[in-house]
Motif scaffolding. Structure first.
Motif, short mmCIF file in Angstrom:
data_model
loop_
_atom_site.label_atom_id
_atom_site.label_comp_id
_atom_site.label_asym_id
_atom_site.label_seq_id
_atom_site.Cartn_x
_atom_site.Cartn_y
_atom_site.Cartn_z
N ALA A 143 -2.59 5.32 3.40
CA ALA A 143 -2.80 5.24 2.37
C ALA A 143 -4.23 5.99 1.47
CB ALA A 143 -1.83 3.82 1.67
N LEU A 144 -4.81 5.67 1.80
CA LEU A 144 -5.88 5.65 1.46
C LEU A 144 -5.81 6.86 1.45
CD1 LEU A 144 -9.04 3.51 1.00
CD2 LEU A 144 -9.44 5.44 1.28
N THR A 145 -6.16 7.04 2.58
CA THR A 145 -5.93 8.90 2.53
C THR A 145 -5.07 9.38 1.87
OG1 THR A 145 -7.24 8.91 4.57
CG2 THR A 145 -6.83 10.66 4.25
N THR A 146 -3.90 9.20 1.94
CA THR A 146 -2.85 10.02 0.90
C THR A 146 -3.33 10.38 -0.46
OG1 THR A 146 -1.30 9.36 2.03
CG2 THR A 146 -0.25 9.99 0.51
N VAL A 147 -3.57 9.00 -0.92
CA VAL A 147 -3.79 9.15 -2.19
C VAL A 147 -5.26 9.61 -2.77
CG1 VAL A 147 -4.10 7.16 -4.62
CG2 VAL A 147 -1.69 6.66 -2.55
N GLY A 148 -6.49 8.85 -2.10
CA GLY A 148 -7.59 9.28 -2.08
C GLY A 148 -8.42 8.97 -2.94
N PHE A 149 -9.34 9.61 -4.44
CA PHE A 149 -10.96 8.25 -4.70
C PHE A 149 -10.03 7.08 -5.98
CE2 PHE A 149 -13.47 11.66 -3.25
CZ PHE A 149 -14.97 10.65 -3.44
N ALA B 201 0.90 -1.34 0.36
CA ALA B 201 -0.15 -0.19 -0.18
C ALA B 201 0.69 1.11 0.31
CB ALA B 201 -1.00 -0.17 1.10
N LEU B 202 1.99 0.96 1.00
CA LEU B 202 3.34 2.36 0.63
C LEU B 202 3.36 2.56 -0.13
CD1 LEU B 202 4.74 4.44 1.97
CD2 LEU B 202 6.33 2.41 2.66
N LEU B 203 4.05 1.21 -0.86
CA LEU B 203 4.05 2.22 -2.86
C LEU B 203 3.60 1.67 -3.56
CD1 LEU B 203 7.13 -1.10 -2.47
CD2 LEU B 203 7.44 0.64 -2.29
N ARG B 204 2.28 1.78 -3.24
CA ARG B 204 1.52 2.32 -4.49
C ARG B 204 0.67 4.08 -4.41
NH1 ARG B 204 -3.44 -1.90 -6.11
NH2 ARG B 204 -1.90 -3.76 -6.84
N ALA B 205 1.19 3.83 -2.40
CA ALA B 205 0.81 5.80 -2.63
C ALA B 205 1.97 6.78 -2.71
CB ALA B 205 0.59 5.91 -1.16
N ARG B 206 2.82 5.74 -3.14
CA ARG B 206 4.17 6.75 -3.45
C ARG B 206 4.10 7.25 -5.15
NH1 ARG B 206 10.31 4.87 -2.57
NH2 ARG B 206 9.62 3.50 -4.43
N THR B 207 3.93 5.56 -5.75
CA THR B 207 3.97 5.99 -6.86
C THR B 207 2.87 6.12 -7.70
OG1 THR B 207 4.83 3.48 -7.08
CG2 THR B 207 3.60 4.39 -9.12
N HIS B 208 1.61 6.73 -6.91
CA HIS B 208 0.66 7.57 -6.68
C HIS B 208 1.77 9.04 -7.09
CE1 HIS B 208 -3.15 9.28 -7.71
NE2 HIS B 208 -3.30 9.93 -6.76
#
Length: 403
Positions: A349-355, A265-272
């Motif tokens: 992470a979900l809050t960081t990335v958003g929708f 999840a962290l890596l997905r957030a960073r990539t986004h």
């Protein structure tokens, strides 16, 4: 069911050299296969057949089997790293791998001298058998330290029928490790563990697994009717197995799977965030200020997991028998800390990335991660663990040295 299933010694997988082969590379292949099918496995709630076949092909289902019996004889930390790697790709696949290794650890450490169990370990190496578990039971809830059913012995044979309330990948396992009372007179906690092979039991499905997360574990309810030879009953009481091996290894390997999901999840957030920054011509996204805290949380969880795994591995190597109370406490608190902490990481992470994370499709989607991790506090309910630990902590010296 067969009346007798002898386990003749078999040869190890040809060409397997634990010192030469790159086992982490094999785990990476499993993770790649698991990731490719993870969304479909989750959506359809189906068994991750492709990932499990990759586990079989890799030889890693035998990871815990010692080299003296033809296995890799990998360390707990190596196996934990694999659980995290596979779990980050597909939570259900990682959990299946972890649960199998937990069962194998009980065999290696508590039945390893038995000829029947030595032959079984060699079969795990040669045939890549998948081991399942029947510790839950209808009527006792999630209290796996109590059983209603009991083993019925007749000379050198036994019969055992048990109604398992949650039997993860039970329909796909090659053997089941079942807990039950030692005999009709034994108290609910007077348990033994028995291994039965696929041709020694019959399954009757009594409940499905249309769950919120971990859908690919296919944890249906089954009535299991089995029979076999008494040499398949562990000599060590289950209370000893669960205290010294099964529960500590469960907490470490489950936590590793959960950590893998949180790290993913962290890596997905960073990539986004990097993608958003690139699209805006290099301007730092406002949400990127959440990233340092997110990384720090993951670092703390990683350190906590590594410390617990190292301590338990050292205790196993020392061969001290019963674990010290301080280590038992540490490993129990590890489970509650990791299950809640990893879930919190994915939520952040979900809050960081958003929708983009809220959507079920796309590279930034975190719905599966979040749903899978909501199972973590419920696997051996944290409330029950905390209640048990409260009395222990009143006796623990609670000394924390930095030297």
């Amino acid at each position: 069911m067969s009346t007798s299933t002898p386990l003749a010694p078999v040869e190890a997988l040809p060409g397997v050299n634990p010192c030469r082969d790159d086992w982490s590379a094999r785990a990476a292949v499993i993770a790649e296969v698991a990731a490719r099918h993870a969304q479909e496995v989750d959506r359809e709630g189906r068994f991750p057949a492709e990932a499990v076949q990759a586990m079989r092909d890799s030889g890693l289902l035998a990871a815990w089997v010692p080299q003296s019996l033809g296995g890799p004889g990998l360390s707990l930390r190596q196996i934990a790293a694999m659980c995290a790697q596979i779990g980050g790709a597909c939570g259900a696949s990682g959990m299946i791998f972890a649960m199998h290794q937990i069962k194998l650890s009980s065999i290696v450490h508590h039945a390893g001298s038995s000829p029947w169990y030595q032959a079984l370990q060699k079969r795990v190496v040669a045939e890549a058998l998948l081991l399942g578990s029947v510790t839950s039971e209808v009527g006792v809830g999630g209290d796996i330290r109590r059983s209603l059913t009991h083993v019925v012995r007749d000379g050198d044979r036994f019969k055992l029928d048990k109604h398992g309330s949650v039997v993860s990948y039970g329909a796909y396992a090659d053997a089941l490790l079942i807990t039950a009372r030692a005999d009709e007179q034994a108290p609910p906690n007077g348990q033994v563990m028995v291994t039965v092979l696929k041709d020694q039991y019959q399954l009757e499905k009594t409940g499905g697994w249309d769950a919120m997360g971990m859908r690919g574990t296919c944890s249906d309810a089954f009535m299991i009717r089995s029979e076999g030879a008494c040499e398949q009953i562990f000599e060590a009481p289950f209370a000893e197995i669960i205290a010294n091996t099964m529960l500590p290894v469960s907490h470490i390997l489950w936590s590793s799977v959960w950590f893998g999901i949180a790290h993913s999840a962290l890596l997905r957030a960073r990539t986004h965030l990097r993608s958003v920054m690139k699209q805006s011509g290099g301007q730092l996204p406002a949400a990127a200020t959440r990233l340092p805290d997110l990384v720090a949380r993951v670092q703390v969880l990683h350190a906590r997991l590594l410390s617990a795994a190292t301590r338990f591995e050292a205790a196993m190597a020392a061969g001290q028998g019963a674990l010290p109370m301080s280590l038992t406490t540490d490993l129990t608190l590890l489970k509650s800390t990791m299950s809640e902490g990893c879930l919190a990481v994915v939520q952040e992470a979900l809050t960081t990335v958003g929708f983009a994370a809220y959507k079920t499709e796309g590279a930034a989607s975190l719905g599966r991660h979040l749903r899978d991790l909501h199972s973590a506090p419920l696997m051996i309910n944290n409330a029950r663990l905390i209640e048990t630990m409260s009395s222990f902590l009143l006796m623990d010296p609670l000394q924390f040295g930095l030297a």
